[in-house]
Design an enzyme around this catalytic site. Structure first.
Site, PDB file in Angstrom:
ATOM      1  N   MET A  86     -41.850  -1.872  72.282  1.00  0.00           N
ATOM      2  CA  MET A  86     -42.329  -0.096  72.783  1.00  0.00           C
ATOM      3  C   MET A  86     -42.240   0.677  70.746  1.00  0.00           C
ATOM      4  O   MET A  86     -42.602   1.674  70.838  1.00  0.00           O
ATOM      5  CB  MET A  86     -42.556   0.306  73.395  1.00  0.00           C
ATOM      6  CG  MET A  86     -43.073  -0.543  74.865  1.00  0.00           C
ATOM      7  SD  MET A  86     -45.025  -0.182  74.512  1.00  0.00           S
ATOM      8  CE  MET A  86     -45.583  -1.832  76.089  1.00  0.00           C
ATOM      9  N   ASN A 112     -44.221   3.798  82.057  1.00  0.00           N
ATOM     10  CA  ASN A 112     -42.702   3.773  83.265  1.00  0.00           C
ATOM     11  C   ASN A 112     -41.548   3.300  81.519  1.00  0.00           C
ATOM     12  O   ASN A 112     -40.727   3.715  82.362  1.00  0.00           O
ATOM     13  CB  ASN A 112     -43.000   2.368  84.255  1.00  0.00           C
ATOM     14  CG  ASN A 112     -41.511   2.851  84.277  1.00  0.00           C
ATOM     15  OD1 ASN A 112     -41.087   3.186  85.224  1.00  0.00           O
ATOM     16  ND2 ASN A 112     -40.858   1.068  84.398  1.00  0.00           N
ATOM     17  N   TYR A 176     -33.254  12.413  75.343  1.00  0.00           N
ATOM     18  CA  TYR A 176     -34.104  11.697  76.638  1.00  0.00           C
ATOM     19  C   TYR A 176     -34.710  13.168  76.849  1.00  0.00           C
ATOM     20  O   TYR A 176     -36.298  12.273  77.226  1.00  0.00           O
ATOM     21  CB  TYR A 176     -33.172  11.873  77.653  1.00  0.00           C
ATOM     22  CG  TYR A 176     -33.879  11.126  78.445  1.00  0.00           C
ATOM     23  CD1 TYR A 176     -34.302   9.243  79.278  1.00  0.00           C
ATOM     24  CD2 TYR A 176     -33.749  11.697  79.981  1.00  0.00           C
ATOM     25  CE1 TYR A 176     -35.115   9.356  80.415  1.00  0.00           C
ATOM     26  CE2 TYR A 176     -34.269  12.105  80.974  1.00  0.00           C
ATOM     27  CZ  TYR A 176     -35.047   9.924  81.170  1.00  0.00           C
ATOM     28  OH  TYR A 176     -35.471   9.605  82.534  1.00  0.00           O
ATOM     29  N   SER A 177     -34.770  14.134  77.015  1.00  0.00           N
ATOM     30  CA  SER A 177     -35.149  15.249  78.141  1.00  0.00           C
ATOM     31  C   SER A 177     -36.295  15.580  76.625  1.00  0.00           C
ATOM     32  O   SER A 177     -37.108  16.263  77.721  1.00  0.00           O
ATOM     33  CB  SER A 177     -33.882  16.565  78.010  1.00  0.00           C
ATOM     34  OG  SER A 177     -34.760  17.219  78.362  1.00  0.00           O
ATOM     35  N   ALA A 178     -36.367  16.497  75.641  1.00  0.00           N
ATOM     36  CA  ALA A 178     -37.214  16.044  74.232  1.00  0.00           C
ATOM     37  C   ALA A 178     -38.255  15.146  75.010  1.00  0.00           C
ATOM     38  O   ALA A 178     -39.339  15.765  74.614  1.00  0.00           O
ATOM     39  CB  ALA A 178     -36.419  15.695  72.920  1.00  0.00           C
ATOM     40  N   LYS A 180     -39.598  13.393  77.087  1.00  0.00           N
ATOM     41  CA  LYS A 180     -40.282  13.590  78.189  1.00  0.00           C
ATOM     42  C   LYS A 180     -40.616  15.202  78.930  1.00  0.00           C
ATOM     43  O   LYS A 180     -41.822  14.556  79.366  1.00  0.00           O
ATOM     44  CB  LYS A 180     -38.767  13.839  79.653  1.00  0.00           C
ATOM     45  CG  LYS A 180     -38.424  12.498  79.939  1.00  0.00           C
ATOM     46  CD  LYS A 180     -39.373  11.536  80.082  1.00  0.00           C
ATOM     47  CE  LYS A 180     -38.582   9.377  80.862  1.00  0.00           C
ATOM     48  NZ  LYS A 180     -39.648   8.321  80.653  1.00  0.00           N
ATOM     49  N   ILE A 211     -32.123   8.510  90.026  1.00  0.00           N
ATOM     50  CA  ILE A 211     -32.555   6.668  90.912  1.00  0.00           C
ATOM     51  C   ILE A 211     -31.565   6.317  90.570  1.00  0.00           C
ATOM     52  O   ILE A 211     -31.277   5.766  89.470  1.00  0.00           O
ATOM     53  CB  ILE A 211     -33.735   6.659  90.955  1.00  0.00           C
ATOM     54  CG1 ILE A 211     -35.162   7.099  91.398  1.00  0.00           C
ATOM     55  CG2 ILE A 211     -33.417   5.309  91.973  1.00  0.00           C
ATOM     56  CD1 ILE A 211     -36.810   7.396  91.678  1.00  0.00           C
ATOM     57  N   THR A 213     -30.625   3.376  90.338  1.00  0.00           N
ATOM     58  CA  THR A 213     -31.059   1.272  90.331  1.00  0.00           C
ATOM     59  C   THR A 213     -29.834   0.082  89.696  1.00  0.00           C
ATOM     60  O   THR A 213     -30.026  -0.816  89.023  1.00  0.00           O
ATOM     61  CB  THR A 213     -31.832   1.708  89.015  1.00  0.00           C
ATOM     62  OG1 THR A 213     -31.652   1.344  87.813  1.00  0.00           O
ATOM     63  CG2 THR A 213     -33.259   2.376  90.063  1.00  0.00           C
TER      64      THR A 213
END
Ligand SMILES: NC(=O)C1=CN([C@@H]2O[C@H](COP(=O)(O)OP(=O)(O)OC[C@H]3O[C@@H](n4cnc5c(N)ncnc54)[C@H](OP(=O)(O)O)[C@@H]3O)[C@@H](O)[C@H]2O)C=CC1
Ligand SMILES: C[C@H](CCC(=O)O)[C@H]1CC[C@H]2[C@@H]3C(=O)C[C@@H]4C[C@H](O)CC[C@]4(C)[C@H]3CC[C@]12C
Length: 226
Positions: A86, A112, A176-178, A180, A211, A213
């Site tokens: 991606m 996702n 990562y936060s940016a 999202k 979570i 995983t």
């Protein structure tokens, strides 16, 4: 459907809701991205149990082959995969075109996938932020643009998997936060525009907490939980 977690009557309402939901997804044509592991893989199995047509995607072909085999065992109406990265916008568009060819249309797009990042102090690497924006945000936009005409035809849905880190600035998650937060801005705005145009396409942003995983090391899991 409102989902209530608890006991007794609330639990019964939840079960009824889930049954209605399962029936609603029977025969629906669904793309799940980032479905070779973790939450995406498990969503593919839920959709399979509900009798949906699933098209899964991620980079690791060997994992995707196993996922579609399991989906067919669980009752998927059909199961296929497209592998690729991606990071490449053309691949994001190709996945949607492939769904049109093999599924004959699209009812649900579940976005996702997420690129690898780190859970630590921001290290100043701008290139990493750019790469993560491509994978976690721009490919979501590219897939949405390609899928919207088909979703308008079917009165379909877009599901965007985000995080509490896309609503609150937790430490150690800056790149990562940016990505999202960007998803929230883009898809919340697009949702309003679709409503103004009376387009029959829903957008759901899923705000998940941590979570486990099995991917995060035991030490980090303990730290995050505490
Ligand atoms: N687990 C958690 O605690 C939380 C997760 N979330 C969100 O839930 C979603 C799923 O997370 P989770 O299951 O934990 O993540 P995983 O790391 O287990 O799964 C990520 C998926 O994305 C795929 N992927 C990674 N890089 C690329 C790429 N360049 N191109 C295409 N696909 C790629 C991976 O497959 P492959 O490597 O084969 O390409 C894999 O299938 C994410 O959006 C995440 O932000 C939100 C909050 C908390
Ligand atoms: C610490 C946060 C939860 C606080 C709470 O529940 O009260 C976590 C919420 C989301 C987490 C991050 C996430 O979205 C995905 C990554 C998953 C990896 O396995 C670990 C790092 C994460 C960036 C993860 C870190 C903790 C959260 C911010």
């Amino acid at each position: 459907t409102a989902v209530f977690l608890g006991q007794g009557r609330e639990f019964a309402r939840c079960r009824v809701g889930m049954l209605v939901w399962a029936e609603m997804l029977k025969g629906k044509r669904v793309i799940v991205t980032g479905a070779s592991t973790g939450i995406g893989e498990q969503m593919a199995y839920h959709l399979a149990r509900m009798g949906a047509h699933v098209l899964v995607t991620a980079r690791t072909e060997a994992r995707l082959q196993k996922v579609i085999t399991r989906c067919l065992e669980l009752g998927a109406a059909s199961a296929q995969y497209v592998s690729g990265s991606m990071e490449d916008e053309a691949f994001a568009e190709h996945v949607v075109k492939e769904a049109e060819v093999v599924l004959g249309g699209l009812d649900m797009l579940i976005l996702n996938h997420v690129g690898n990042s780190y859970f630590n102090y921001f290290d100043g690497d701008v290139g990493h932020v750019q790469k993560l924006l491509k994978i976690n945000f721009l490919s979501y936009v590219a897939m949405t643009v390609s899928a919207l005409p088909r979703l308008k035809d079917s009165g379909g849905s877009i599901v965007v998997v985000s995080s509490m880190a896309g609503k609150v600035g937790f430490p150690f998650t800056a790149p990562y936060s940016a990505t999202k937060f960007a998803l929230d801005g883009f898809f919340s705005s697009l949702r309003q525009e679709l409503a103004i145009q009376k387009a029959d396409v829903s957008i759901t942003l899923c705000i998940l907490g941590f979570i486990d995983t099995g991917k995060t090391s035991a030490m980090w899991t303990l730290l995050i939980r505490n």
